[in-house]
Design a protein around this motif. Sequence first.
Motif, mmCIF file in Angstrom:
data_model
loop_
_atom_site.group_PDB
_atom_site.id
_atom_site.type_symbol
_atom_site.label_atom_id
_atom_site.label_comp_id
_atom_site.label_asym_id
_atom_site.label_seq_id
_atom_site.Cartn_x
_atom_site.Cartn_y
_atom_site.Cartn_z
ATOM 1 N N GLY A 34 -4.231 7.441 5.149
ATOM 2 C CA GLY A 34 -2.868 7.429 5.676
ATOM 3 C C GLY A 34 -2.848 7.235 7.183
ATOM 4 N N VAL A 35 -3.748 7.906 7.889
ATOM 5 C CA VAL A 35 -3.845 7.736 9.341
ATOM 6 C C VAL A 35 -4.176 6.277 9.674
ATOM 7 N N ALA A 36 -5.149 5.727 8.950
ATOM 8 C CA ALA A 36 -5.544 4.332 9.191
ATOM 9 C C ALA A 36 -4.371 3.391 8.940
ATOM 10 N N CYS A 37 -3.684 3.583 7.835
ATOM 11 C CA CYS A 37 -2.532 2.722 7.527
ATOM 12 C C CYS A 37 -1.449 2.846 8.596
ATOM 13 N N TYR A 38 -1.211 4.060 9.036
ATOM 14 C CA TYR A 38 -0.203 4.277 10.070
ATOM 15 C C TYR A 38 -0.591 3.539 11.356
ATOM 16 N N LYS A 39 -1.830 3.671 11.767
ATOM 17 C CA LYS A 39 -2.289 3.014 12.990
ATOM 18 C C LYS A 39 -2.275 1.492 12.857
ATOM 19 N N LEU A 40 -2.414 1.013 11.620
ATOM 20 C CA LEU A 40 -2.352 -0.430 11.363
ATOM 21 C C LEU A 40 -0.905 -0.891 11.138
ATOM 22 N N GLN A 41 0.035 0.017 11.361
ATOM 23 C CA GLN A 41 1.473 -0.225 11.214
ATOM 24 C C GLN A 41 1.868 -0.580 9.789
ATOM 25 N N ASN A 42 1.121 -0.050 8.837
ATOM 26 C CA ASN A 42 1.444 -0.204 7.424
ATOM 27 C C ASN A 42 2.087 1.115 6.985
ATOM 28 N N TYR A 43 3.321 1.303 7.408
ATOM 29 C CA TYR A 43 3.975 2.603 7.303
ATOM 30 C C TYR A 43 4.278 3.049 5.878
ATOM 31 N N GLU A 44 4.608 2.129 5.007
ATOM 32 C CA GLU A 44 4.902 2.503 3.611
ATOM 33 C C GLU A 44 3.654 3.049 2.922
ATOM 34 N N ASP A 45 2.529 2.375 3.095
ATOM 35 C CA ASP A 45 1.278 2.855 2.497
ATOM 36 C C ASP A 45 0.863 4.186 3.119
ATOM 37 N N ALA A 46 1.075 4.324 4.434
ATOM 38 C CA ALA A 46 0.753 5.587 5.101
ATOM 39 C C ALA A 46 1.584 6.722 4.506
ATOM 40 N N LYS A 47 2.855 6.470 4.314
ATOM 41 C CA LYS A 47 3.745 7.489 3.740
ATOM 42 C C LYS A 47 3.282 7.886 2.339
ATOM 43 N N GLU A 48 2.907 6.908 1.535
ATOM 44 C CA GLU A 48 2.420 7.190 0.176
ATOM 45 C C GLU A 48 1.142 8.025 0.216
ATOM 46 N N ASP A 49 0.229 7.676 1.112
ATOM 47 C CA ASP A 49 -1.028 8.424 1.205
ATOM 48 C C ASP A 49 -0.798 9.850 1.697
ATOM 49 N N PHE A 50 0.048 10.021 2.704
ATOM 50 C CA PHE A 50 0.333 11.376 3.194
ATOM 51 C C PHE A 50 1.010 12.214 2.106
ATOM 52 N N THR A 51 1.902 11.591 1.353
ATOM 53 C CA THR A 51 2.577 12.291 0.251
ATOM 54 C C THR A 51 1.570 12.686 -0.825
ATOM 55 N N SER A 52 0.653 11.779 -1.163
ATOM 56 C CA SER A 52 -0.378 12.096 -2.161
ATOM 57 C C SER A 52 -1.256 13.238 -1.688
ATOM 58 N N ALA A 53 -1.650 13.207 -0.409
ATOM 59 C CA ALA A 53 -2.482 14.282 0.142
ATOM 60 C C ALA A 53 -1.756 15.622 0.040
ATOM 61 N N LEU A 54 -0.487 15.617 0.376
ATOM 62 C CA LEU A 54 0.298 16.847 0.328
ATOM 63 C C LEU A 54 0.421 17.379 -1.093
ATOM 64 N N HIS A 55 0.685 16.496 -2.046
ATOM 65 C CA HIS A 55 0.807 16.927 -3.449
ATOM 66 C C HIS A 55 -0.500 17.522 -3.968
ATOM 67 N N ILE A 56 -1.612 16.910 -3.628
ATOM 68 C CA ILE A 56 -2.907 17.437 -4.066
ATOM 69 C C ILE A 56 -3.154 18.802 -3.445
ATOM 70 N N MET A 57 -2.842 18.945 -2.168
ATOM 71 C CA MET A 57 -3.039 20.239 -1.496
ATOM 72 C C MET A 57 -2.159 21.317 -2.136
ATOM 73 N N ILE A 58 -0.925 20.985 -2.433
ATOM 74 C CA ILE A 58 -0.013 21.953 -3.065
ATOM 75 C C ILE A 58 -0.520 22.319 -4.448
ATOM 76 N N ASP A 59 -0.973 21.329 -5.213
ATOM 77 C CA ASP A 59 -1.496 21.607 -6.555
ATOM 78 C C ASP A 59 -2.722 22.510 -6.498
ATOM 79 N N GLU A 60 -3.598 22.262 -5.525
ATOM 80 C CA GLU A 60 -4.796 23.098 -5.395
ATOM 81 C C GLU A 60 -4.418 24.528 -5.015
ATOM 82 N N ASP A 61 -3.421 24.679 -4.157
ATOM 83 C CA ASP A 61 -3.000 26.019 -3.737
ATOM 84 C C ASP A 61 -2.282 26.778 -4.846
ATOM 85 N N SER A 62 -1.652 26.060 -5.761
ATOM 86 C CA SER A 62 -0.884 26.737 -6.806
ATOM 87 C C SER A 62 -1.705 27.041 -8.054
#
Length: 84
Positions: free
Chosen positions: A46-74
């Motif tokens: 997501g960081v790489a995509c953001y820096k490459l100005q590929n904002y939609e892919d960055a958003k998807e990756d950050f969202t996926s990371a967040l969902h996985i983290m929430i699932d692991e915590d729950s």
Amino acid sequence: MESELRFEKGCLNLLNSRKWSQLETFADAHLRKKNASHYRAYFYRGVACYKLQNYEDAKEDFTSALHIMIDEDSEPATQQKVDP
């Protein structure tokens, strides 16, 4: 565990070197290898995509990371039997 440490060090090296395309490729390869369940790989990609100005892919990756983290915590903690 060692492969995760190598992955983390590799990502940090690419991040500090500002090699965004290589970071994206490196994280993507890790996701394919780990069956797409590693939140740090999504984060770094997501960081790489953001820096490459590929904002939609960055958003998807950050969202996926967040969902996985929430699932692991729950996930319920391993129950240990305690004698009274």
